[in-house]
Design a protein around this motif. Structure first.
Motif, PDB file in Angstrom:
ATOM      1  N   PRO A  96       0.806  -1.225   0.000  1.00 16.03           N
ATOM      2  CA  PRO A  96       0.000   0.000   0.000  1.00 16.03           C
ATOM      3  C   PRO A  96       0.840   1.277   0.000  1.00 16.03           C
ATOM      4  O   PRO A  96       1.797   1.407   0.756  1.00 16.03           O
ATOM      5  N   GLU A  97       0.484   2.186  -0.880  1.00 14.02           N
ATOM      6  CA  GLU A  97       1.120   3.498  -1.046  1.00 14.02           C
ATOM      7  C   GLU A  97       2.597   3.420  -1.441  1.00 14.02           C
ATOM      8  O   GLU A  97       3.306   4.413  -1.365  1.00 14.02           O
ATOM      9  N   GLN A  98       3.070   2.238  -1.836  1.00 12.99           N
ATOM     10  CA  GLN A  98       4.469   2.079  -2.246  1.00 12.99           C
ATOM     11  C   GLN A  98       4.599   1.541  -3.669  1.00 12.99           C
ATOM     12  O   GLN A  98       5.387   2.030  -4.446  1.00 12.99           O
TER      13      GLN A  98
END
Length: 69
Positions: free
Chosen positions: A34-36
């Motif tokens: 997530p978010e990476q």
């Protein structure tokens, strides 16, 4: 992917690692951080559930690193 991407191991992996992950019987593994971004790996040695042993091990180690940041 979180609920059934790793066959019978999905629930335990989601609790321990937390990345939505899908594996294939070829040994391919795709995981979303997530978010990476995303992580894809391939290792054909499978466990009794049909998931890549080394692929899941890699994701477990990466999750420990991501949680520290």
């Amino acid at each position: 992917m979180t609920n059934c991407g790793l066959y019978e191991a999905s629930q335990q992996f989601a609790l321990e690692v937390g990345f939505p992950t899908k594996s294939g019987v070829s040994g391919a593994v795709l995981s979303i951080v997530p978010e990476q971004g995303a992580i894809a790996c391939y290792s054909p040695m499978l466990n009794e559930q049909g998931n890549s042993i080394l692929g899941l091990n890699l994701l477990t180690h990466i999750s420990h690193f991501v949680k520290e940041i």
